[in-house]
Design an enzyme around this catalytic site. Structure first.
Site, PDB file in Angstrom:
ATOM      1  N   MET A  30      12.163   9.545  11.438  1.00 42.79           N
ATOM      2  CA  MET A  30      12.113  10.782  12.216  1.00 42.79           C
ATOM      3  C   MET A  30      12.012  10.439  13.712  1.00 42.79           C
ATOM      4  O   MET A  30      11.599  11.266  14.524  1.00 42.79           O
ATOM      5  CB  MET A  30      10.939  11.658  11.774  1.00 42.79           C
ATOM      6  N   ASN A  32      10.828   8.433  17.318  1.00 42.39           N
ATOM      7  CA  ASN A  32       9.604   7.981  17.969  1.00 42.39           C
ATOM      8  C   ASN A  32       9.224   6.598  17.407  1.00 42.39           C
ATOM      9  O   ASN A  32       8.131   6.375  16.916  1.00 42.39           O
ATOM     10  CB  ASN A  32       8.460   8.989  17.777  1.00 42.39           C
ATOM     11  N   ASP A  35       6.603  -0.322  16.198  1.00 44.60           N
ATOM     12  CA  ASP A  35       6.855  -1.625  15.564  1.00 44.60           C
ATOM     13  C   ASP A  35       6.960  -1.531  14.040  1.00 44.60           C
ATOM     14  O   ASP A  35       7.566  -2.393  13.408  1.00 44.60           O
ATOM     15  CB  ASP A  35       5.759  -2.630  15.949  1.00 44.60           C
ATOM     16  N   HIS A  37       8.587   0.826  12.379  1.00 49.10           N
ATOM     17  CA  HIS A  37      10.009   1.109  12.119  1.00 49.10           C
ATOM     18  C   HIS A  37      10.845  -0.147  12.386  1.00 49.10           C
ATOM     19  O   HIS A  37      11.792  -0.443  11.645  1.00 49.10           O
ATOM     20  CB  HIS A  37      10.517   2.217  13.039  1.00 49.10           C
ATOM     21  N   GLY A 149       8.349   2.475   4.677  1.00 49.01           N
ATOM     22  CA  GLY A 149       7.078   1.802   4.946  1.00 49.01           C
ATOM     23  C   GLY A 149       6.052   2.093   3.861  1.00 49.01           C
ATOM     24  O   GLY A 149       5.995   3.202   3.326  1.00 49.01           O
ATOM     25  N   ASP A 152       3.179   5.033   4.011  1.00 39.84           N
ATOM     26  CA  ASP A 152       3.375   6.297   3.284  1.00 39.84           C
ATOM     27  C   ASP A 152       3.639   5.938   1.815  1.00 39.84           C
ATOM     28  O   ASP A 152       4.747   6.143   1.300  1.00 39.84           O
ATOM     29  CB  ASP A 152       4.551   7.069   3.882  1.00 39.84           C
ATOM     30  N   GLN A 155       4.831   8.655  -0.561  1.00 40.08           N
ATOM     31  CA  GLN A 155       6.240   8.975  -0.271  1.00 40.08           C
ATOM     32  C   GLN A 155       7.165   7.920  -0.893  1.00 40.08           C
ATOM     33  O   GLN A 155       8.179   8.254  -1.519  1.00 40.08           O
ATOM     34  CB  GLN A 155       6.448   9.033   1.241  1.00 40.08           C
ATOM     35  N   SER A 188       3.607   7.346  14.154  1.00 42.87           N
ATOM     36  CA  SER A 188       4.008   8.149  15.317  1.00 42.87           C
ATOM     37  C   SER A 188       2.878   9.083  15.717  1.00 42.87           C
ATOM     38  O   SER A 188       2.738   9.433  16.888  1.00 42.87           O
ATOM     39  CB  SER A 188       5.259   8.957  14.991  1.00 42.87           C
ATOM     40  N   ARG A 189       2.069   9.492  14.745  1.00 44.60           N
ATOM     41  CA  ARG A 189       0.983  10.442  15.041  1.00 44.60           C
ATOM     42  C   ARG A 189      -0.170   9.789  15.809  1.00 44.60           C
ATOM     43  O   ARG A 189      -1.016  10.500  16.356  1.00 44.60           O
ATOM     44  CB  ARG A 189       0.489  11.113  13.757  1.00 44.60           C
TER      45      ARG A 189
HETATM   46  O1  PAF Z   1       8.806   8.751   6.633  1.00 49.12           O
HETATM   47  C1  PAF Z   1       9.510   9.471   7.353  1.00 49.12           C
HETATM   48  O2  PAF Z   1       9.673   9.222   8.545  1.00 49.12           O
HETATM   49  C2  PAF Z   1      10.174  10.702   6.756  1.00 49.12           C
HETATM   50  O3  PAF Z   1       9.373  11.291   5.788  1.00 49.12           O
HETATM   51  C3  PAF Z   1      11.591  10.401   6.202  1.00 49.12           C
HETATM   52  C4  PAF Z   1      11.534   9.428   5.040  1.00 49.12           C
HETATM   53  C5  PAF Z   1      12.464   9.828   7.299  1.00 49.12           C
HETATM   54  C6  PAF Z   1      12.213  11.694   5.682  1.00 49.12           C
HETATM   55  O4  PAF Z   1      12.331  12.647   6.687  1.00 49.12           O
END
Ligand code: PAF
Length: 282
Positions: A30, A32, A35, A37, A149, A152, A155, A188-189
């Site tokens: 998303m 922003n 390191d 990412h 990552g 999360d 996720q 990012s938060r």
């Molecule tokens: O982890 C994230 O940044 C988001 O949830 C993703 C996987 C890009 C989906 O929008």
């Protein structure tokens, strides 16, 4: 590095790579970029000949009272970072390109069960938003591998279940969490935190380490988590959850389960942070 905005142009580029038999690794983000990412991108390069990153702040995964509007958007800086890493292409679609019939009318992909516990219980509809956008992005990009990552972790597991259940021919790869020196997981938060809140936030990882150690030493999980929660309140954090689950499917562990994970979510001021750490019980 190419910047691609439309699905049509993305498909044309994918077809060219396919013609040359070049494999593709995909890093959905998303934006922003930090390191964490960049570590995903570095790993992606070891899995395929080509690397594509998407930058799309997905409105479908934000609740009505969440931070969609203030979510940091730093496209130019993100593109500069990716150029320096040798990324082949960045996909930056508009909301209307991803959701041409609007959010309300969008067909939804949902992983039942796993999407409604932990963060899913606290953020109803969040994981449906994630699985819907990720499955759309997978259909658009058609990668051989996709990287997410482990910060999360829920996720990551939801996406693994989705890819498995929908027979998506994509290798889902989890990448280790990147941390600040204090142990705070990169996110990012973190940008929302004041200097003092950043220091307070470091307690989350310390607690995860302590609970993980208690598990490995065969001590009581309840005692360890209650001690950590008391320390969080004392440090000014508001816990959202702090739970120990089975690593594979995030269900309540039985005595027979050895591979566990400690998952945490807490508010520091108005900022909600999550983190986790795995633990092996003897
Ligand atoms: O982890 C994230 O940044 C988001 O949830 C993703 C996987 C890009 C989906 O929008």
């Amino acid at each position: 590095m190419q910047q691609i905005d439309t699905i049509a142009a993305l498909r044309a580029q994918r077809a060219l790579w396919r013609q040359k038999n070049e494999s593709l690794a995909f890093v959905p983000t998303m934006g922003n970029l930090h390191d964490g990412h960049l570590a995903l991108v570095e790993q992606a390069k070891t899995h395929a000949e080509r690397v594509l990153v998407s930058i799309f702040v997905n409105p479908l995964q934000f609740g009505a009272n969440e931070d969609l509007d203030r979510y940091p958007r730093t496209l130019q800086a993100d593109l500069e970072k990716l150029k320096g890493l040798g990324v082949d292409a960045v996909f930056t679609p508009a909301v209307s390109e991803v959701y041409p019939r609007g959010l309300e009318a969008q067909t939804v992909v949902s992983v039942p069960g796993l999407s409604s516990i932990l963060c899913g219980a606290k953020r109803p509809g969040h994981f449906e938003g994630v699985t819907t956008v990720v499955s759309k992005l997978f259909n658009m990009v058609q990668p051989d591998a996709a990287l997410f990552g482990k910060k999360d972790y829920q996720q990551l597991q939801v996406i693994r279940f989705m890819a498995h259940d929908l027979c998506m021919p994509i290798k889902i790869i989890g990448v280790e969490t990147q941390r600040e020196k204090s142990g705070l997981a990169l996110s990012s938060r973190n940008g929302y935190l004041t200097a003092q809140e950043r220091q307070q936030a470091a307690i989350i990882y310390r607690s995860l380490q302590e609970i993980s150690l208690a598990i490995e030493n065969g001590e009581s999980i309840t005692v360890a988590t209650e001690k950590a929660l008391a320390e969080w309140y004392h440090a000014g954090l508001t816990p959202d959850y702090l739970e120990v689950k089975r690593l594979s499917d995030l269900q309540t562990p039985t005595e027979k389960d050895h591979d566990l994970i400690v998952l945490a979510a807490a508010y520091i001021g108005t900022t909600r942070l999550i983190d986790n750490l795995s633990a092996t019980r003897k």
